[in-house]
Design a protein around this motif. Structure first.
Motif, PDB file in Angstrom:
ATOM      1  N   LEU A 266     -17.104  18.443  37.045  1.00  0.00           N
ATOM      2  CA  LEU A 266     -16.166  19.190  37.870  1.00  0.00           C
ATOM      3  C   LEU A 266     -14.787  19.261  37.214  1.00  0.00           C
ATOM      4  N   THR A 267     -13.983  20.201  37.662  1.00  0.00           N
ATOM      5  CA  THR A 267     -12.611  20.319  37.171  1.00  0.00           C
ATOM      6  C   THR A 267     -11.637  20.146  38.330  1.00  0.00           C
ATOM      7  N   PRO A 268     -10.922  18.996  38.407  1.00  0.00           N
ATOM      8  CA  PRO A 268     -11.052  17.832  37.518  1.00  0.00           C
ATOM      9  C   PRO A 268     -12.309  17.031  37.857  1.00  0.00           C
ATOM     10  N   PRO A 269     -12.759  16.180  36.944  1.00  0.00           N
ATOM     11  CA  PRO A 269     -13.965  15.394  37.201  1.00  0.00           C
ATOM     12  C   PRO A 269     -13.785  14.465  38.409  1.00  0.00           C
ATOM     13  N   SER A 270     -14.838  14.304  39.183  1.00  0.00           N
ATOM     14  CA  SER A 270     -14.820  13.367  40.306  1.00  0.00           C
ATOM     15  C   SER A 270     -15.418  12.051  39.818  1.00  0.00           C
ATOM     16  N   GLU A 271     -14.624  11.340  39.038  1.00  0.00           N
ATOM     17  CA  GLU A 271     -15.137  10.169  38.321  1.00  0.00           C
ATOM     18  C   GLU A 271     -15.451   9.005  39.255  1.00  0.00           C
ATOM     19  N   GLU A 272     -14.662   8.848  40.311  1.00  0.00           N
ATOM     20  CA  GLU A 272     -14.916   7.725  41.211  1.00  0.00           C
ATOM     21  C   GLU A 272     -16.228   7.904  41.966  1.00  0.00           C
ATOM     22  N   THR A 273     -16.494   9.134  42.409  1.00  0.00           N
ATOM     23  CA  THR A 273     -17.774   9.388  43.078  1.00  0.00           C
ATOM     24  C   THR A 273     -18.925   9.140  42.115  1.00  0.00           C
ATOM     25  N   ALA A 274     -18.782   9.596  40.877  1.00  0.00           N
ATOM     26  CA  ALA A 274     -19.823   9.362  39.871  1.00  0.00           C
ATOM     27  C   ALA A 274     -20.019   7.864  39.646  1.00  0.00           C
ATOM     28  N   ALA A 275     -18.935   7.116  39.649  1.00  0.00           N
ATOM     29  CA  ALA A 275     -19.032   5.668  39.450  1.00  0.00           C
ATOM     30  C   ALA A 275     -19.794   5.002  40.584  1.00  0.00           C
ATOM     31  N   GLN A 276     -19.551   5.453  41.810  1.00  0.00           N
ATOM     32  CA  GLN A 276     -20.272   4.893  42.953  1.00  0.00           C
ATOM     33  C   GLN A 276     -21.759   5.209  42.875  1.00  0.00           C
ATOM     34  N   LEU A 277     -22.091   6.410  42.401  1.00  0.00           N
ATOM     35  CA  LEU A 277     -23.504   6.770  42.235  1.00  0.00           C
ATOM     36  C   LEU A 277     -24.148   5.972  41.105  1.00  0.00           C
ATOM     37  N   ARG A 278     -23.389   5.678  40.067  1.00  0.00           N
ATOM     38  CA  ARG A 278     -23.917   4.831  38.988  1.00  0.00           C
ATOM     39  C   ARG A 278     -24.281   3.446  39.527  1.00  0.00           C
ATOM     40  N   ASN A 279     -23.495   2.951  40.455  1.00  0.00           N
ATOM     41  CA  ASN A 279     -23.795   1.657  41.063  1.00  0.00           C
ATOM     42  C   ASN A 279     -25.133   1.719  41.804  1.00  0.00           C
ATOM     43  N   ASN A 280     -25.344   2.807  42.569  1.00  0.00           N
ATOM     44  CA  ASN A 280     -26.619   2.982  43.267  1.00  0.00           C
ATOM     45  C   ASN A 280     -27.781   3.079  42.294  1.00  0.00           C
ATOM     46  N   LEU A 281     -27.588   3.860  41.241  1.00  0.00           N
ATOM     47  CA  LEU A 281     -28.644   4.057  40.257  1.00  0.00           C
ATOM     48  C   LEU A 281     -28.974   2.753  39.543  1.00  0.00           C
ATOM     49  N   ALA A 282     -27.948   1.974  39.246  1.00  0.00           N
ATOM     50  CA  ALA A 282     -28.164   0.684  38.580  1.00  0.00           C
ATOM     51  C   ALA A 282     -29.023  -0.238  39.439  1.00  0.00           C
ATOM     52  N   MET A 283     -28.802  -0.207  40.754  1.00  0.00           N
ATOM     53  CA  MET A 283     -29.615  -1.037  41.646  1.00  0.00           C
ATOM     54  C   MET A 283     -31.090  -0.669  41.556  1.00  0.00           C
ATOM     55  N   ILE A 284     -31.360   0.638  41.454  1.00  0.00           N
ATOM     56  CA  ILE A 284     -32.753   1.073  41.328  1.00  0.00           C
ATOM     57  C   ILE A 284     -33.342   0.580  40.014  1.00  0.00           C
ATOM     58  N   TYR A 285     -32.606   0.774  38.930  1.00  0.00           N
ATOM     59  CA  TYR A 285     -33.116   0.342  37.626  1.00  0.00           C
ATOM     60  C   TYR A 285     -33.346  -1.171  37.590  1.00  0.00           C
ATOM     61  N   LYS A 286     -32.462  -1.912  38.237  1.00  0.00           N
ATOM     62  CA  LYS A 286     -32.667  -3.360  38.307  1.00  0.00           C
ATOM     63  C   LYS A 286     -33.973  -3.678  39.022  1.00  0.00           C
ATOM     64  N   GLY A 287     -34.206  -3.014  40.165  1.00  0.00           N
ATOM     65  CA  GLY A 287     -35.423  -3.249  40.921  1.00  0.00           C
ATOM     66  C   GLY A 287     -36.678  -2.892  40.152  1.00  0.00           C
ATOM     67  N   LEU A 288     -36.555  -1.939  39.230  1.00  0.00           N
ATOM     68  CA  LEU A 288     -37.695  -1.527  38.411  1.00  0.00           C
ATOM     69  C   LEU A 288     -37.839  -2.381  37.154  1.00  0.00           C
ATOM     70  N   GLY A 289     -36.935  -3.342  36.982  1.00  0.00           N
ATOM     71  CA  GLY A 289     -36.990  -4.209  35.809  1.00  0.00           C
ATOM     72  C   GLY A 289     -36.417  -3.590  34.554  1.00  0.00           C
ATOM     73  N   LYS A 290     -35.711  -2.456  34.697  1.00  0.00           N
ATOM     74  CA  LYS A 290     -35.089  -1.792  33.550  1.00  0.00           C
ATOM     75  C   LYS A 290     -33.650  -2.285  33.434  1.00  0.00           C
ATOM     76  N   PHE A 291     -33.522  -3.529  32.968  1.00  0.00           N
ATOM     77  CA  PHE A 291     -32.242  -4.227  33.022  1.00  0.00           C
ATOM     78  C   PHE A 291     -31.184  -3.598  32.115  1.00  0.00           C
ATOM     79  N   ALA A 292     -31.578  -3.106  30.945  1.00  0.00           N
ATOM     80  CA  ALA A 292     -30.600  -2.516  30.029  1.00  0.00           C
ATOM     81  C   ALA A 292     -29.976  -1.259  30.637  1.00  0.00           C
ATOM     82  N   LEU A 293     -30.799  -0.431  31.265  1.00  0.00           N
ATOM     83  CA  LEU A 293     -30.264   0.766  31.921  1.00  0.00           C
ATOM     84  C   LEU A 293     -29.377   0.396  33.103  1.00  0.00           C
TER      85      LEU A 293
END
Length: 297
Positions: A128-155
């Motif tokens: 987006l212009t300007p980028p919505s970096e904080e929202t993206a960061a919050q979604l990265r946190n959600n995504l990381a939780m999924i990857y952790k649950g799947l055992g994909k620790f590096a991701l």
């Protein structure tokens, strides 16, 4: 479809959104359903009306979600995204719908299906212009939780660290969101078998939470409990016992709201004491736990 009927459908759609905000879900559902009927006719007559149909589907999906209609909400969000592929829709609105569908699937234990939606939504917000970096960061946190649950620790680590970097840069270190990511990183490292790194992250979370929330807050108790588990894994049982006791003192002050956490932490504490051969102290701790739990039974 006549312009007046299209305008009426738009008014109904706005009315549905207002009813949703007021919690009048049945009325909101009826209004949104009526609006969509008119909007579909409008699109058949004039494809340029597609953005209105997109907006109407977004409102309907939000209502269905609030009413617990997961399949209906999923279908409505999905149709809205399909429309966005052939009509000009504001990118931020597309990102929002994609995020709503991702979280809907995530919270419905369909994490694997949520992953590509989260990843695309993150790209959407960062583009987006300007980028919505904080929202993206919050979604990265959600995504990381999924990857952790799947055992994909590096991701998982990759997304947690990107989230942490953004949130610290945008909001500063002393925020609850940053503390939460530190805590989640600690949990990741602990699960992955790195208790030293876990302890560092849990300590960061504890320091921030104590500064923000004071020493007598359930989140601070959680951090002490997490540190207790990391210290035990590192063989520092004296520190582990101290952390457990600190956590329990806080949870006792909030027992009515934290009874499940209190019992779980108590049992872990008792198990550690018994493992260390401190049977008398373990028995006393069990007796106190039972007494405290009886006050909220």
């Amino acid at each position: 479809m006549s312009a007046s009927l299209s305008s009426f459908s738009n008014l109904l759609d706005n009315h549905a959104a207002k009813l949703l905000s007021e919690g009048r879900l049945e009325e909101a559902l009826n209004a949104a359903t009526s609006a969509l009927s008119g909007l579909r006719e409008a699109v058949e007559d004039d494809p340029a009306e597609a953005p209105r149909l997109f907006a109407g589907l977004q409102v309907l999906a939000d209502i269905q979600r609030e009413m617990g209609d997961v399949s209906g909400s999923e279908a409505s969000y999905g149709e809205a995204l399909e429309i966005s592929g052939r009509a000009t829709i504001p990118p931020v609105e597309v990102a929002r719908v994609r995020t709503q569908l991702a979280t809907l699937l995530d919270f419905s234990q369909r994490e694997a299906e949520a992953i590509p939606l989260y990843e695309q939504a993150i790209s959407d917000y960062e583009a987006l212009t300007p980028p919505s970096e904080e929202t993206a960061a919050q979604l990265r946190n959600n995504l990381a939780m999924i990857y952790k649950g799947l055992g994909k620790f590096a991701l998982a680590e990759q997304h947690y660290l990107r989230s942490l970097e953004t949130l610290e840069a945008k909001r500063g270190r002393e925020t609850e969101e940053v503390a939460s990511v530190y805590n989640n990183l600690g949990s990741l490292y602990y699960t992955a078998g790195f208790p030293d790194q876990a302890k560092q992250m849990f300590t960061e979370a504890l320091e921030i939470r104590t500064q923000l929330l004071g020493g007598d807050h359930p989140d601070v108790a959680q951090s002490h409990c997490n540190l207790a588990t990391a210290n035990h894994e590192l063989g520092d049982n004296a520190a582990s016992i101290q952390n457990f006791e600190h956590s329990l003192r806080i949870l006792e002050h909030h027992l009515h709201d934290e009874v499940v956490s209190y019992e779980a932490v108590s049992l872990d504490y008792i198990a550690l004491l018994e493992n260390q051969g401190e049977d008398k102290k373990a028995a006393a701790a069990r007796k106190r736990m039972e007494k405290m739990l009886a006050t909220v039974a």
